[in-house]
Design an enzyme around this catalytic site. Structure first.
Site, PDB file in Angstrom:
ATOM      1  N   CYS A  57       0.820  -1.212   0.000  1.00 56.53           N
ATOM      2  CA  CYS A  57       0.000   0.000   0.000  1.00 56.53           C
ATOM      3  C   CYS A  57       0.861   1.272   0.000  1.00 56.53           C
ATOM      4  O   CYS A  57       1.491   1.582  -1.009  1.00 56.53           O
ATOM      5  CB  CYS A  57      -0.971  -0.081   1.177  1.00 56.53           C
ATOM      6  N   HIS A 116      -3.326  -4.741   1.909  1.00 59.19           N
ATOM      7  CA  HIS A 116      -2.677  -5.129   3.171  1.00 59.19           C
ATOM      8  C   HIS A 116      -2.824  -6.631   3.360  1.00 59.19           C
ATOM      9  O   HIS A 116      -3.900  -7.089   3.736  1.00 59.19           O
ATOM     10  CB  HIS A 116      -3.360  -4.430   4.345  1.00 59.19           C
ATOM     11  N   GLU A 126      -1.486  -8.330   5.711  1.00 59.11           N
ATOM     12  CA  GLU A 126      -1.298  -8.686   7.130  1.00 59.11           C
ATOM     13  C   GLU A 126      -2.605  -8.646   7.923  1.00 59.11           C
ATOM     14  O   GLU A 126      -2.637  -9.112   9.060  1.00 59.11           O
ATOM     15  CB  GLU A 126      -0.252  -7.759   7.775  1.00 59.11           C
TER      16      GLU A 126
HETATM   17  N1  GLN Z   1      -3.690   6.447   1.040  1.00 55.47           N
HETATM   18  C1  GLN Z   1      -2.352   6.256   1.570  1.00 55.47           C
HETATM   19  C2  GLN Z   1      -1.327   7.097   0.796  1.00 55.47           C
HETATM   20  O1  GLN Z   1      -1.632   7.557  -0.286  1.00 55.47           O
HETATM   21  C3  GLN Z   1      -1.964   4.784   1.559  1.00 55.47           C
HETATM   22  C4  GLN Z   1      -2.949   3.989   2.425  1.00 55.47           C
HETATM   23  C5  GLN Z   1      -2.433   2.726   3.005  1.00 55.47           C
HETATM   24  O2  GLN Z   1      -1.223   2.483   3.103  1.00 55.47           O
HETATM   25  N2  GLN Z   1      -3.353   1.925   3.465  1.00 55.47           N
HETATM   26  O3  GLN Z   1      -0.250   7.293   1.282  1.00 55.47           O
END
Ligand code: GLN
EC number: 3.5.1.2
Length: 155
Positions: A45, A135, A137
């Site tokens: 992410c 994610h 995890e």
């Molecule tokens: N929306 C976050 C970003 O742009 C990332 C979100 C996440 O890691 N769950 O940094």
């Protein structure tokens, strides 16, 4: 960075928040060097945003070791978070939770696409860098973490 690293997990969070100390404390440059020397990385992410060479909706770049373009918040806001399952590499179905997730909108030829969801690239591999929009995890399966550990053990 004196201690040897077997691998690096760049977790989810907020890329602006994680990127600032990496930048201010001078950690970006030594980490970038290690990754370019093939340190295994699992980026989830926000971690994907930290690794990307290009980010569509922001100017700031961080590690920039991954030849892809990502789009931040590609699935909308926090309330648009969801869990689903899909085929990942040769592991079969894995569960995945998306929380204000980015997606990969463009990849260079040498990047292997591991999964797509609703037409968007959500998992890819470039050398020893594994990047995920979601994610792994927060769900019960540990298959993606095992996949990453195998890469660390064969290094
Ligand atoms: N929306 C976050 C970003 O742009 C990332 C979100 C996440 O890691 N769950 O940094």
């Amino acid at each position: 960075m004196e201690n040897p690293l077997d691998g690096l997990v760049l977790p989810g969070g907020e890329s602006t928040v994680q990127g600032k100390p990496l930048s201010d404390l001078g950690i970006l440059e030594p980490l970038r060097e290690k990754i370019q020397q093939d340190l295994p990385v699992l980026a989830t992410c926000d971690g994907l945003i930290l690794l990307a060479e290009n980010v569509k909706n922001q100017e700031k770049r961080y590690l920039a070791t991954l030849p892809v373009t990502v789009k931040r918040n590609a699935y909308g806001r926090q309330l648009g978070s969801f869990t689903t399952a899909f085929d990942f590499a040769d592991l079969g179905q894995v569960p995945a939770t998306f929380i204000r997730a980015p997606c990969i909108s463009e990849v260079e030829d040498e990047v292997e696409i591991l999964s797509k969801h609703q037409g968007k690239i959500i998992a890819a591999r470039y050398r020893n860098q594994i990047e995920l929009s979601f994610h792994p995890e927060v769900d019960k399966s540990d298959s993606i973490h095992s996949y990453f550990l195998k890469i660390c053990q064969t290094k």
